[in-house]
Design a protein around this motif. Structure first.
Motif, PDB file in Angstrom:
ATOM      1  N   LYS A  96      -9.080  -0.666   3.377  1.00 41.28           N
ATOM      2  CA  LYS A  96     -10.270  -1.469   3.062  1.00 41.28           C
ATOM      3  C   LYS A  96      -9.926  -2.562   2.058  1.00 41.28           C
ATOM      4  O   LYS A  96     -10.362  -3.709   2.194  1.00 41.28           O
ATOM      5  CB  LYS A  96     -11.370  -0.558   2.511  1.00 41.28           C
ATOM      6  N   GLU A  97      -9.133  -2.191   1.040  1.00 41.36           N
ATOM      7  CA  GLU A  97      -8.759  -3.163   0.020  1.00 41.36           C
ATOM      8  C   GLU A  97      -7.846  -4.239   0.598  1.00 41.36           C
ATOM      9  O   GLU A  97      -8.023  -5.436   0.315  1.00 41.36           O
ATOM     10  CB  GLU A  97      -8.058  -2.462  -1.141  1.00 41.36           C
ATOM     11  N   PRO A 135      -4.218  -8.081  -3.025  1.00 42.81           N
ATOM     12  CA  PRO A 135      -4.836  -6.745  -3.040  1.00 42.81           C
ATOM     13  C   PRO A 135      -4.426  -5.950  -4.265  1.00 42.81           C
ATOM     14  O   PRO A 135      -3.362  -6.168  -4.844  1.00 42.81           O
ATOM     15  CB  PRO A 135      -4.306  -6.100  -1.762  1.00 42.81           C
ATOM     16  N   GLU A 136      -5.279  -5.037  -4.646  1.00 45.94           N
ATOM     17  CA  GLU A 136      -4.991  -4.096  -5.731  1.00 45.94           C
ATOM     18  C   GLU A 136      -5.041  -2.690  -5.154  1.00 45.94           C
ATOM     19  O   GLU A 136      -6.085  -2.057  -5.114  1.00 45.94           O
ATOM     20  CB  GLU A 136      -5.985  -4.256  -6.874  1.00 45.94           C
ATOM     21  N   SER A 187       0.811  -1.216   0.000  1.00 47.02           N
ATOM     22  CA  SER A 187       0.000   0.000   0.000  1.00 47.02           C
ATOM     23  C   SER A 187       0.845   1.266   0.000  1.00 47.02           C
ATOM     24  O   SER A 187       1.622   1.490   0.944  1.00 47.02           O
ATOM     25  CB  SER A 187      -0.907   0.015   1.234  1.00 47.02           C
ATOM     26  N   THR A 198      -9.872  -6.524   2.986  1.00 46.94           N
ATOM     27  CA  THR A 198     -10.856  -7.299   2.223  1.00 46.94           C
ATOM     28  C   THR A 198     -10.175  -8.392   1.408  1.00 46.94           C
ATOM     29  O   THR A 198     -10.638  -9.538   1.373  1.00 46.94           O
ATOM     30  CB  THR A 198     -11.660  -6.377   1.289  1.00 46.94           C
ATOM     31  N   ALA A 199      -9.070  -8.035   0.778  1.00 42.56           N
ATOM     32  CA  ALA A 199      -8.336  -9.018  -0.022  1.00 42.56           C
ATOM     33  C   ALA A 199      -7.825 -10.157   0.858  1.00 42.56           C
ATOM     34  O   ALA A 199      -7.854 -11.327   0.453  1.00 42.56           O
ATOM     35  CB  ALA A 199      -7.175  -8.331  -0.738  1.00 42.56           C
ATOM     36  N   GLU A 215      -8.714   3.953   1.500  1.00 43.58           N
ATOM     37  CA  GLU A 215      -9.226   2.892   0.637  1.00 43.58           C
ATOM     38  C   GLU A 215      -8.253   1.712   0.598  1.00 43.58           C
ATOM     39  O   GLU A 215      -8.667   0.556   0.435  1.00 43.58           O
ATOM     40  CB  GLU A 215      -9.473   3.438  -0.764  1.00 43.58           C
ATOM     41  N   ASP A 216      -6.953   2.010   0.720  1.00 40.69           N
ATOM     42  CA  ASP A 216      -5.961   0.935   0.722  1.00 40.69           C
ATOM     43  C   ASP A 216      -6.184  -0.023   1.888  1.00 40.69           C
ATOM     44  O   ASP A 216      -6.013  -1.241   1.752  1.00 40.69           O
ATOM     45  CB  ASP A 216      -4.546   1.514   0.803  1.00 40.69           C
TER      46      ASP A 216
END
Length: 260
Positions: A243-244, A255-256, A204, A247-248, A240-241
């Motif tokens: 959350k990503e 993650p993206e 991230s 979640t990933a 957002e990083d």
């Protein structure tokens, strides 16, 4: 932007800045310091750039020091101003850049050159590299942060010896001292640094920028690094990083990260 003394290129999120004054062993003058500042500033503002590699042109020198002819006749006030402006414009600027900067030390890194390498977030050296702060042999001391960053990296005793003897250390000694992280053959240096940068790119950007801020806080007078870490840790939760990333992890996928 066109530069006279540096070259810049970027590829897949990784930028490379090359100090390009081969006839002067890439020595730093005022113009080169300004150009480096401008290049770092532009790259830091580019969301596509996730890591920066800094190196020197040719096979002899990373940066072999400052351009002594520029300040040989300076007064006390002019000397102090030179150091203050240089630290603010380039050396402190690079240290506090939120984009990771890797110094690829490809030869001599002396005086201002070693100070520039030390301002980067970490260093990789070619096996022919030589490093030192020879300023006392000219009747002056390091003025671009060398007396502060060198002890932080190698300890007070080794820093005192290096500064007072004005001697150079080999790449292997620099690694043993903690001054550089890795030593590789010169032909492999940039590929090796690109490999590290590729690993950085998987993570991230927002978290990395907060990590840089938190680590640097430990070395700032009057700043509580633990409190900086707490605040930086908390800020990550609003990105957002984060959350990503979480979640990933829960979805068992890579993650993206977008850097926001």
């Amino acid at each position: 932007m066109a530069y006279e003394n540096i070259l810049t290129e970027s590829n897949n999120g990784i930028a490379t800045i090359t100090v390009n004054r081969p006839t002067k062993l890439n020595a730093l003058n005022k113009q080169t310091i300004q150009e480096l500042h401008d290049a770092f500033e532009a790259l830091a503002a580019d969301a596509q750039i996730r890591a920066i590699i800094l190196t020197g042109s040719g096979e002899k020198a990373f940066v072999a020091g400052a351009d002594i002819a520029e300040f040989a006749s300076f007064s006390v006030q002019e000397g102090a101003q030179l150091a203050a402006q240089g630290q603010e414009l380039l050396f402190d600027f690079v240290q506090n850049l939120r984009t990771p900067v890797i110094a690829a030390v490809n030869g001599f890194a002396l005086g201002g050159g070693l100070e520039l390498a030390m301002s980067c977030h970490f260093r990789v050296a070619s096996d022919n590299a030589k490093m030192g702060l020879p300023e006392v042999s000219l009747g002056v001391i390091p003025g671009y942060g060398g007396t502060q960053r060198l002890p932080q990296l190698v300890g007070k005793g080794r820093a005192m010896e290096m500064i007072m003897t004005a001697g150079m250390v080999s790449a292997e000694d620099a690694k043993n001292y903690g001054l550089v992280n890795h030593v590789v053959p010169q032909a492999e240096l940039l590929d090796f640094c690109n490999g590290i940068a590729q690993k950085i790119l998987r993570n991230s950007p927002t978290a990395i920028s907060q990590a840089i801020k938190a680590v640097n806080a430990n070395f700032e007078d009057g700043v509580n690094g633990y409190q900086t870490e707490i605040k930086s840790f908390g800020k990550c939760f609003g990105t957002e990083d984060f959350k990503e990333g979480t979640t990933a992890f829960l979805e068992k996928r890579k993650p993206e990260f977008k850097g926001n």
